[in-house]
Design an enzyme around this catalytic site. Structure first.
Site, PDB file in Angstrom:
ATOM      1  N   ASP A  95       0.837  -1.205   0.000  1.00 24.81           N
ATOM      2  CA  ASP A  95       0.000   0.000   0.000  1.00 24.81           C
ATOM      3  C   ASP A  95       0.871   1.254   0.000  1.00 24.81           C
ATOM      4  O   ASP A  95       2.035   1.231   0.423  1.00 24.81           O
ATOM      5  CB  ASP A  95      -0.947   0.006   1.192  1.00 24.81           C
ATOM      6  CG  ASP A  95      -0.237   0.007   2.535  1.00 24.81           C
ATOM      7  OD1 ASP A  95       0.756  -0.735   2.696  1.00 24.81           O
ATOM      8  OD2 ASP A  95      -0.664   0.747   3.447  1.00 24.81           O
ATOM      9  N   GLU A 134       0.248  -1.046   5.914  1.00 23.26           N
ATOM     10  CA  GLU A 134       1.320  -0.480   6.737  1.00 23.26           C
ATOM     11  C   GLU A 134       1.204   1.022   6.877  1.00 23.26           C
ATOM     12  O   GLU A 134       1.502   1.589   7.937  1.00 23.26           O
ATOM     13  CB  GLU A 134       2.684  -0.849   6.137  1.00 23.26           C
ATOM     14  CG  GLU A 134       3.873  -0.562   7.041  1.00 23.26           C
ATOM     15  CD  GLU A 134       4.410   0.866   6.967  1.00 23.26           C
ATOM     16  OE1 GLU A 134       5.169   1.275   7.865  1.00 23.26           O
ATOM     17  OE2 GLU A 134       4.053   1.575   5.993  1.00 23.26           O
TER      18      GLU A 134
END
Length: 385
Positions: free
Chosen positions: A93, A154
């Site tokens: 991400d 994250e």
């Protein structure tokens, strides 16, 4: 800016560490935009990464995303899984919103390749995969099994992957984190712990003009709280407290009944964490008739440089010297998934690409770092035992 010299001595077969080949692979990952809040986009990349493992000696485990996040993917080598091995941590991400690639398209200018998330951390995630592919092509097996975990959350604190990271981290002998290198190629051997808090304040509304004596301002009490928090900053100790979001009130002629704030805490040690988390949670109102409620806590533990991590760094430093570059370690205030494993497993962070501009409109990696950093990961796979 650090520049590297490569060596062909480590590879006797086809050059798996051709820079153009690696960069082409990174480009495919970068051009699939993956903001955390767009799980369908993250899952597109997860599917591509899974497909790129189909011809490798691995077993794949795809864990469905929850709470608005994308899927997580674990690629486990078919060898060495019966004993503690190497866990590689990467996140897919990014922070850039969907469509940002129109503003920051993939392009190469001199030694820099640009694109959203290319430095933090698609470049690092890809070179770890590429190094594993090179290892498999050799026909030799590393002394330890390798598990590469690709996560989807994250950038928002790993709320859906933390338990998985901790579970796999406790099973591993070593953890390698492919977050980007720092300050010209430095490896990361320590990070501050991160705390996040919310403060909710309830006052008493009143007409600010005709009946101010009846009111109890929640915003004024928030100001008291902010001053108390700011006083906790201790740069000499490495402790920082930041009130990054504030809200309150409804109209200028109404004594504000409610106020709200969000707080970020960074601490270098567990002792500091215990002290300052306690202080923040213990905040109370200084005004009669106004209540203050604080929630939250530590969401990433401190990553302190222990003996196992120091030994792992020294090994990597030796390997880097053989490849042809100097590996220097550093400490940073930013958190990563390595914070979750460092307290109990030898962890080395910042193994990704060198570059600059994480989370910005000029994010870039240095092309010259691709070959040596990929070789370093390859050699770590080969030599850790």
């Amino acid at each position: 800016m650090m520049r590297f010299k490569g060596t062909d001595a480590l590879m006797t077969k086809a050059n798996w560490f051709d820079t153009k080949t690696i960069l082409d692979g990174i480009r495919r990952w970068v051009e699939i935009e993956t903001p955390t809040e767009a799980p369908e986009q993250v899952n597109r990349l997860v599917s591509l990464v899974a497909d790129q493992h189909r011809d490798l000696p691995v077993t794949l485990e795809r864990i469905a995303g929850v709470d608005g996040c994308g899927d997580h993917l674990l690629a486990r080598s078919t060898w060495g899984q019966e004993q503690p091995g190497i866990l590689v941590l990467s996140h897919l991400d990014t922070v850039h919103p969907l469509g940002f690639i129109e503003r920051l398209p993939f392009k190469v200018e001199g030694d820099s390749a640009f694109g959203p998330g290319i430095y933090d951390m698609k470049g690092g995630a890809y070179i770890a995969h590429h190094a594993f592919r090179a290892l498999c092509a050799d026909g030799n097996r590393s002394p330890l099994g390798i598990t590469h975990m690709f996560t989807s959350d994250e950038e928002i604190g790993s709320p859906t992957s933390r338990a998985l990271i901790e579970k796999e981290g406790r099973k591993a002998k070593y953890v390698l984190v492919t977050e980007p290198a720092r300050d010209g190629g430095k490896i990361v051997t320590g990070r501050k712990g991160v705390g996040r808090f919310e403060v909710f304040i309830k006052g008493v509304p009143a007409h600010a003009g005709s009946r101010p004596e009846d009111g109890r301002s929640a915003v004024r009490e928030l100001a008291n709280v902010i001053m108390a928090l700011e006083a906790m900053n201790d740069l000499a100790r490495g402790v920082t407290v930041n009130v990054g979001v504030v809200r309150g009130g409804t109209r200028p002629n109404v004594t504000p009944e409610e106020a709200y704030g969000e707080i970020d805490l960074r601490v270098p040690s567990f002792a500091d964490a215990d002290e300052f988390v306690g202080k923040i949670l213990a905040l109370r109102s200084k005004t009669e008739g106004v209540t203050v409620r604080v929630t939250g806590g530590l969401n990433r533990p401190p990553y302190e440089k222990g003996n196992a991590g120091a030994s792992l760094y020294e090994h990597a430093k030796t390997l880097a010297g053989e490849i042809g570059f100097e590996l220097i370690d550093t400490y940073t205030g930013g958190g990563s998934d390595g914070n979750f494993t460092a307290p109990y497993t030898g962890t080395l962070d910042g193994l990704g690409v060198d570059g600059k501009g994480a989370h910005t409109h000029y994010e870039q990696l240095y092309v010259s770092s691709l070959e040596p950093r990929a070789r370093l990961l390859y050699r770590l796979y080969q030599t850790l035992r």
